[in-house]
Design an enzyme around this catalytic site. Structure first.
Site, PDB file in Angstrom:
ATOM      1  N   GLU A   1       2.066  -4.117 -10.222  1.00 27.87           N
ATOM      2  CA  GLU A   1       0.884  -3.801  -9.412  1.00 27.87           C
ATOM      3  C   GLU A   1       0.821  -4.590  -8.109  1.00 27.87           C
ATOM      4  O   GLU A   1      -0.254  -5.028  -7.682  1.00 27.87           O
ATOM      5  CB  GLU A   1      -0.394  -3.998 -10.240  1.00 27.87           C
ATOM      6  N   GLY A   2       1.961  -4.772  -7.456  1.00 22.41           N
ATOM      7  CA  GLY A   2       1.983  -5.430  -6.157  1.00 22.41           C
ATOM      8  C   GLY A   2       1.795  -6.923  -6.182  1.00 22.41           C
ATOM      9  O   GLY A   2       1.676  -7.548  -5.121  1.00 22.41           O
TER      10      GLY A   2
ATOM     11  N   ILE B   1       8.239  -3.107  -4.016  1.00 21.90           N
ATOM     12  CA  ILE B   1       9.265  -2.166  -4.448  1.00 21.90           C
ATOM     13  C   ILE B   1       9.720  -1.380  -3.219  1.00 21.90           C
ATOM     14  O   ILE B   1       8.889  -0.791  -2.511  1.00 21.90           O
ATOM     15  CB  ILE B   1       8.706  -1.225  -5.530  1.00 21.90           C
TER      16      ILE B   1
ATOM     17  N   ASP C   1      -1.571  13.579 -12.059  1.00 26.73           N
ATOM     18  CA  ASP C   1      -2.658  14.324 -11.422  1.00 26.73           C
ATOM     19  C   ASP C   1      -2.691  14.086  -9.916  1.00 26.73           C
ATOM     20  O   ASP C   1      -3.125  14.949  -9.152  1.00 26.73           O
ATOM     21  CB  ASP C   1      -4.008  13.919 -12.025  1.00 26.73           C
TER      22      ASP C   1
ATOM     23  N   PHE D   1       0.854  -1.185   0.000  1.00 29.58           N
ATOM     24  CA  PHE D   1       0.000   0.000   0.000  1.00 29.58           C
ATOM     25  C   PHE D   1       0.890   1.234   0.000  1.00 29.58           C
ATOM     26  O   PHE D   1       1.750   1.393   0.866  1.00 29.58           O
ATOM     27  CB  PHE D   1      -0.903   0.006   1.241  1.00 29.58           C
TER      28      PHE D   1
ATOM     29  N   SER E   1       0.142  10.368  -4.239  1.00 32.84           N
ATOM     30  CA  SER E   1       0.637   9.078  -4.722  1.00 32.84           C
ATOM     31  C   SER E   1       2.123   8.938  -4.431  1.00 32.84           C
ATOM     32  O   SER E   1       2.838   9.924  -4.258  1.00 32.84           O
ATOM     33  CB  SER E   1       0.363   8.923  -6.217  1.00 32.84           C
TER      34      SER E   1
ATOM     35  N   THR F   1       2.649   0.894 -11.321  1.00 31.10           N
ATOM     36  CA  THR F   1       1.533   1.056 -12.267  1.00 31.10           C
ATOM     37  C   THR F   1       1.965   1.610 -13.619  1.00 31.10           C
ATOM     38  O   THR F   1       1.114   1.907 -14.453  1.00 31.10           O
ATOM     39  CB  THR F   1       0.468   2.001 -11.677  1.00 31.10           C
TER      40      THR F   1
ATOM     41  N   TYR G   1      -8.729  11.215 -21.900  1.00 29.28           N
ATOM     42  CA  TYR G   1      -9.450  11.052 -20.632  1.00 29.28           C
ATOM     43  C   TYR G   1     -10.931  11.296 -20.894  1.00 29.28           C
ATOM     44  O   TYR G   1     -11.303  12.320 -21.484  1.00 29.28           O
ATOM     45  CB  TYR G   1      -8.980  12.095 -19.623  1.00 29.28           C
TER      46      TYR G   1
END
Length: 610
Positions: free
Chosen positions: A318-319, A324, A253, A185, A258, A266, A526
């Site tokens: 993605e975990g 990491i 963004d 997380f 983050s 990601t 987007y």
């Protein structure tokens, strides 16, 4: 050797590091503390003191706090627009539930033996309900709606805060030896369902929170690289680098919240990628702890030709393969000049053609984004109150654009620009950009519009919380697409969403888009979808149906399932067709090699069959 910038002594370097010219460790005062819920909303986006608030006595909205340029200013145009477009009844808000009391959370599924083994690690941990809840989700519509109005079926059983790489090694070994699940997380901003706990998982789930691994380990001024722990938050990284007159240039963004590790996991992209690159362009070295050991290269060099690049196994994982822990990225000296700009076009197609020409000539500024007409209008209704003189100036500008230049308010769109570099280079770049814009019917619209458009990126995410209070669902999704299919894809997706909204009995909805990134071979789009769910029993389910249809249309129109948000659980139905069955088998073989006991059972990308 450069003088140290902190009195904190760095860890002993490896042999390959000893010859580098490096500054010592920087201990970071994080904007997102260990107890996230003390500063950030537990049930929405961003800071607790920053939100859109409706004032029924004035029938207006203001944005609270002073963190953003529109803070504590009236937004007199917003509610009228909401009323016209979504038929909202402001007298009947749907308030969020309060923070659940401690005795209402599900009991942790952890045996006394395993809890004792976790305690023996010497790593800070918690089984408190609120600590587990705020790490059970990201920022999908499902996540936030569940927090506000329902309950998660499964949340982590225990949260651990490792303080360094070695802590993670111990933790992963303990989990592997005792058959416990680990879900990494970072900043909690995922919009792919990546950190949600698999509902069918009966083993103990550990949420490995990297927030205490937030130091800059060293900065190499000669080679322009910096090594950081993976939990450092984007705004903290940038703030500390700027003190040294450097920048990473990576500004997604979500960069306020983050983490660097999340960017790598990601395959993230930032708004200024034209100048600084995407995360794959910035990444020099990465360490990932797996149940089989630590995956990393043996040296820090700009490029290697020695088989497949295993950095690309880490990026986008993605975990699901490991944690990491440390990332070395390129940095650049701070630009001497930064200037915003904007160009207004008569229609969306003209703006896209201009962007295509800019990409052909490879003269993109640091950021170039094109809003369609719907996005343009929405940006206008978010303008704060202004003086009489300001109203007069705005009226004169509108008169010039619509009456003199002949632009139609219902079709015009705006491109926002950000230039960075030396003063003379920026001037030359501006001249070239505005010249190309003129070729496609565009006209300069000023620095102020460009700056407002850029800064609104950080504020727009807050509006979903207010929308949910008045039964309006709001969400975004993105794709990348070849240039020759960009306009048709936008049109097809809008038509698809409109068709399915009407078929589902939704009368009041909005679907618009913006082009946010450009490449030689294509661009990024987007989409922003919102609809009133006053007559809908399960708005999250209905939204999922509509977005699924929209993504099917994206794929059919030549687009990707994601440009930078990743796959997670939300988009994994399209993953096999994206990479082929051979690709899926290759991923699963890698998973089986690195994590044979499926300790990292995130179920992202595909469900592991071990």
């Amino acid at each position: 050797m450069s003088p140290p910038i902190s009195a904190v002594k760095a860890n002993k370097p490896t042999p390959n590091q000893e010859n580098q010219r490096r500054d010592s460790v920087i201990v970071v005062n994080s904007a997102v503390p260990k107890n996230r819920q003390d500063v950030l909303k537990w049930n929405g986006w961003g800071y607790q003191d920053s939100k859109f608030v409706y004032q029924d006595d004035t029938n207006e909205v203001r944005f609270t706090g002073e963190r953003y340029p529109i803070g504590e200013l009236r937004l007199p145009h917003l509610m009228g627009w909401v009323k016209d477009n979504f038929n909202v009844d402001f007298s009947k808000p749907k308030r969020s539930q309060q923070v659940p009391p401690e005795d209402s959370y599900p009991e942790p599924r952890i045996s006394p033996e395993n809890l004792s083994k976790i305690s023996d690690l010497g790593i800070a941990y918690s089984t408190k309900g609120i600590d587990r809840l705020v790490r059970a989700h990201g920022q999908t519509l499902h996540d936030i709606y569940t927090l506000r109005y329902s309950n998660f079926e499964r949340i982590p059983d225990v949260v651990l805060w490792p303080a360094c790489h070695d802590d993670v090694v111990k933790l992963v070994r303990c989990a592997d030896d005792n058959n416990m699940v680990v879900i990494p997380f970072g900043g909690g901003t995922a919009v792919s369902g990546a950190v949600e706990c698999p509902t069918g998982e009966n083993r103990t789930i550990i949420s490995l929170d990297t927030s205490q691994m937030n130091r800059i380990l060293w900065v190499d001024r000669e080679n322009l690289v910096a090594c950081c722990e993976s939990g450092i938050i984007g705004q903290d990284l940038e703030r500390e680098l700027r003190k040294l007159e450097f920048t990473s240039g990576h500004e997604p963004d979500s960069y306020e919240f983050s983490s660097l590790g999340g960017w790598v996991a990601t395959r993230a992209s930032g708004m200024k990628k034209n100048t600084y690159g995407n995360i794959e362009d910035l990444l020099v070295h990465v360490r990932m702890v797996t149940p089989r050991g630590v995956l990393e290269k043996n040296c820090l060099v700009p490029r290697m030709s020695c088989g497949p690049d295993f950095n690309h196994v880490v990026m986008g994982s993605e975990g699901s393969l490991g944690v990491i822990t440390e990332v070395t990225i390129k940095i650049r000296p701070l630009p001497k000049c930064q200037r915003f700009g904007s160009i207004v076009f008569p229609d969306f197609e003209s703006g896209v053609r201009c962007m295509r020409e800019v990409a052909k000539q490879r003269c993109q500024p640091s950021s170039i984004r094109l809003m369609d007409n719907g996005q343009f209008k929405f940006g206008m209704i978010l303008k704060p109150e202004t003086s009489y003189l300001g109203l007069l100036v705005d009226s004169l500008k509108r008169f010039y654009v619509t009456k003199i230049k002949g632009f139609d308010v219902d079709s015009m769109c705006v491109m926002t620009l950000l230039f960075e570099g030396d003063e003379e280079d920026v001037k030359a770049h501006e001249k070239k950009m505005y010249s190309i814009g003129l070729q496609f019917g565009g006209m300069p619209a000023g620095q102020t519009n460009g700056e407002r458009g850029y800064m609104l990126t950080f504020v727009i995410a807050y509006i979903r919380d207010l929308a949910l209070e008045y039964r309006v669902v709001a969400e975004s999704f993105e794709t990348s697409v070849p240039w020759d299919r960009a306009v048709s894809l936008c049109s097809n997706v809008k038509q698809c969403v409109a068709t399915h909204c009407r078929a589902l009995g939704i009368k009041h909805f909005m679907i618009n888009c913006r082009v946010t990134q450009t490449y030689d071979a294509g661009c990024v789009v987007y989409f922003y979808l919102a609809f009133s769910h006053d007559q809908v029993d399960d708005p999250v389910k209905v939204h999922h149906i509509i977005e699924t249809k929209a993504r099917d249309e994206i794929v059919a129109s030549g687009g990707s399932i994601s440009h930078h948000h990743g796959v997670g659980k939300l988009r994994k139905r399209w993953y096999p067709s994206t990479v082929s069955q051979v690709g899926v088998d290759l991923y699963l073989a890698t998973k089986n090699q690195l994590d044979p006991n499926n300790i990292f059972a995130t179920n992202n990308l595909v469900r592991a069959k071990l």
